[in-house]
Design a protein around this motif. Structure first.
Motif, PDB file in Angstrom:
ATOM      1  N   SER A   1       0.844  -1.188   0.000  1.00 51.19           N
ATOM      2  CA  SER A   1       0.000   0.000   0.000  1.00 51.19           C
ATOM      3  C   SER A   1       0.879   1.238   0.000  1.00 51.19           C
ATOM      4  O   SER A   1       2.026   1.213   0.467  1.00 51.19           O
ATOM      5  CB  SER A   1      -0.907   0.029   1.239  1.00 51.19           C
ATOM      6  N   ALA A   2       0.310   2.319  -0.501  1.00 52.27           N
ATOM      7  CA  ALA A   2       0.980   3.619  -0.452  1.00 52.27           C
ATOM      8  C   ALA A   2      -0.091   4.683  -0.268  1.00 52.27           C
ATOM      9  O   ALA A   2      -1.151   4.615  -0.903  1.00 52.27           O
ATOM     10  CB  ALA A   2       1.754   3.869  -1.743  1.00 52.27           C
ATOM     11  N   HIS A   3       0.173   5.627   0.599  1.00 55.08           N
ATOM     12  CA  HIS A   3      -0.778   6.718   0.811  1.00 55.08           C
ATOM     13  C   HIS A   3      -0.061   8.036   0.596  1.00 55.08           C
ATOM     14  O   HIS A   3       0.769   8.468   1.409  1.00 55.08           O
ATOM     15  CB  HIS A   3      -1.363   6.668   2.220  1.00 55.08           C
ATOM     16  N   GLU A   4      -0.358   8.674  -0.505  1.00 60.73           N
ATOM     17  CA  GLU A   4       0.246   9.950  -0.853  1.00 60.73           C
ATOM     18  C   GLU A   4       1.765   9.912  -0.665  1.00 60.73           C
ATOM     19  O   GLU A   4       2.367  10.827  -0.078  1.00 60.73           O
ATOM     20  CB  GLU A   4      -0.374  11.083  -0.039  1.00 60.73           C
ATOM     21  N   ALA A   5       2.377   8.842  -1.169  1.00 66.50           N
ATOM     22  CA  ALA A   5       3.836   8.708  -1.085  1.00 66.50           C
ATOM     23  C   ALA A   5       4.480   9.687  -2.063  1.00 66.50           C
ATOM     24  O   ALA A   5       4.243   9.616  -3.264  1.00 66.50           O
ATOM     25  CB  ALA A   5       4.253   7.282  -1.422  1.00 66.50           C
ATOM     26  N   ARG A   6       5.272  10.601  -1.530  1.00 67.94           N
ATOM     27  CA  ARG A   6       5.883  11.639  -2.357  1.00 67.94           C
ATOM     28  C   ARG A   6       7.353  11.334  -2.616  1.00 67.94           C
ATOM     29  O   ARG A   6       8.102  11.019  -1.683  1.00 67.94           O
ATOM     30  CB  ARG A   6       5.723  12.998  -1.681  1.00 67.94           C
ATOM     31  N   ASN A   7       7.740  11.454  -3.871  1.00 60.72           N
ATOM     32  CA  ASN A   7       9.120  11.225  -4.261  1.00 60.72           C
ATOM     33  C   ASN A   7       9.576  12.360  -5.174  1.00 60.72           C
ATOM     34  O   ASN A   7       9.808  12.186  -6.367  1.00 60.72           O
ATOM     35  CB  ASN A   7       9.256   9.872  -4.967  1.00 60.72           C
ATOM     36  N   ILE A   8       9.672  13.517  -4.578  1.00 56.47           N
ATOM     37  CA  ILE A   8      10.082  14.732  -5.274  1.00 56.47           C
ATOM     38  C   ILE A   8      11.550  14.999  -4.935  1.00 56.47           C
ATOM     39  O   ILE A   8      11.930  14.875  -3.769  1.00 56.47           O
ATOM     40  CB  ILE A   8       9.196  15.918  -4.830  1.00 56.47           C
ATOM     41  N   PRO A   9      12.428  15.234  -5.888  1.00 57.93           N
ATOM     42  CA  PRO A   9      12.173  15.659  -7.268  1.00 57.93           C
ATOM     43  C   PRO A   9      12.162  14.529  -8.290  1.00 57.93           C
ATOM     44  O   PRO A   9      12.181  14.803  -9.485  1.00 57.93           O
ATOM     45  CB  PRO A   9      13.375  16.576  -7.529  1.00 57.93           C
TER      46      PRO A   9
END
Length: 300
Positions: free
Chosen positions: A153-161
């Motif tokens: 599962s992932a919840h709003e997983a952010r990988n920026i940049p």
């Protein structure tokens, strides 16, 4: 594609006691990629020193400049796509866009039960792999990912940049079965094989070549089903697990013969294990370096 030579440097030495020197020497020898195994321990090395793949590759990225770096291979056995994607993006950044993710379904060894779970069946390993790779693909290409699957599962997983390499760092997908080959065809920039494991103990080199040719034909079929040009995929052979075992590293001529047979099959990259004394990967370091420096010239 022309043939490339790469190496695997197993992470069994302390960084300041030979570890750093091996990665730097690999670049001096002009290997295309230096990989390491992404295990917590491995077979005969289980009761000896063994260091983590991500920290080792991060350190290697800081002492090399040109050579690509990678895992051969990562698996779902003890990895979750969400935190691992963050580590991969960091590795890609630190290396300046030189990282390749080798990824496979994993096996039934120590890593499969180290977290306390029951060993997964081959079917469950395949099911997890079929979820692991597409989710990693999304995590490495999208700024924010939410996902609910059977295993991850992932919840709003952010990988920026995101990755330095665009649209993401390349995947080299290890597979021999139908589902894995479809994953390689859909998500891979390269495909990885070690040959047919059923032939390792009692097969012949000729039988191995026929078996690998069959794998390549199935890969081509998987690409055709998806409408993908099979020629776009790199073909990577990790040596040491075919019936030839260590014989290709016994001499320059032996390696040129071995590499030539597999180049004719369509392989674009051949990976040799860095010699380790008193192990399954024992080899004469002088011969190994001679192969690294001279083999490609003889194969042109």
């Amino acid at each position: 594609m022309s043939l490339r030579l790469s190496t695997v440097i197993l992470p069994y030495r302390r960084w300041n006691e030979g570890g750093r020197a091996a990665w730097q020497r690999a670049e001096e020898l002009d290997f295309y990629t230096a990989y390491t195994y992404d295990h917590l321990s491995w077979r005969s090395f289980r009761d000896g020193p063994w260091f983590g793949a991500v920290p080792t590759l991060t350190a290697a990225a800081t002492v090399t400049r040109r050579m690509r770096l990678g895992t051969l291979v990562t698996s779902p056995n003890f990895r979750h796509p969400v935190p691992y994607a963050k580590e991969l993006i960091s590795l890609d950044d630190i290396s300046g866009g030189r990282f390749t993710l080798g990824v496979g379904a994993g096996g039934a060894g120590f890593d499969a039960i180290v977290l306390g779970q029951e060993a997964w069946t081959p079917r469950e390993r395949g099911d997890r792999f079929a979820e692991f790779v597409p989710l990693l693909d999304r995590l490495l290409t999208e700024g924010s990912v939410s996902y609910e699957g059977a295993f991850y599962s992932a919840h709003e997983a952010r990988n920026i940049p995101g990755c330095v390499q665009r649209p993401r760092l390349p995947f080299a997908v290890a597979a021999t079965g139908p589902r894995g080959l479809r994953l390689a065809a859909r998500y891979g920039q390269a495909w990885v094989t070690t040959g047919d494991p059923k032939l390792f103990e009692s097969g012949t080199p000729e039988q191995s070549v026929r078996a690998i040719r069959g794998q390549l034909e199935k890969l081509a079929d998987a690409c055709a089903e998806l409408g993908r040009d099979e020629a776009e995929l790199g073909k990577v052979l990790l040596t040491g697990f075919t019936p030839d075992r260590s014989r290709p590293l016994e001499s320059l001529d032996a390696f040129v013969d071995f590499a030539g047979r597999h180049r004719e099959l369509g392989f674009t990259e051949i990976v040799m294990h860095w010699p380790i004394p008193d192990s399954d990967f024992a080899a004469d370091e002088k011969v190994f370096e001679q192969i690294a420096m001279e083999a490609l010239a003889q194969l042109r």
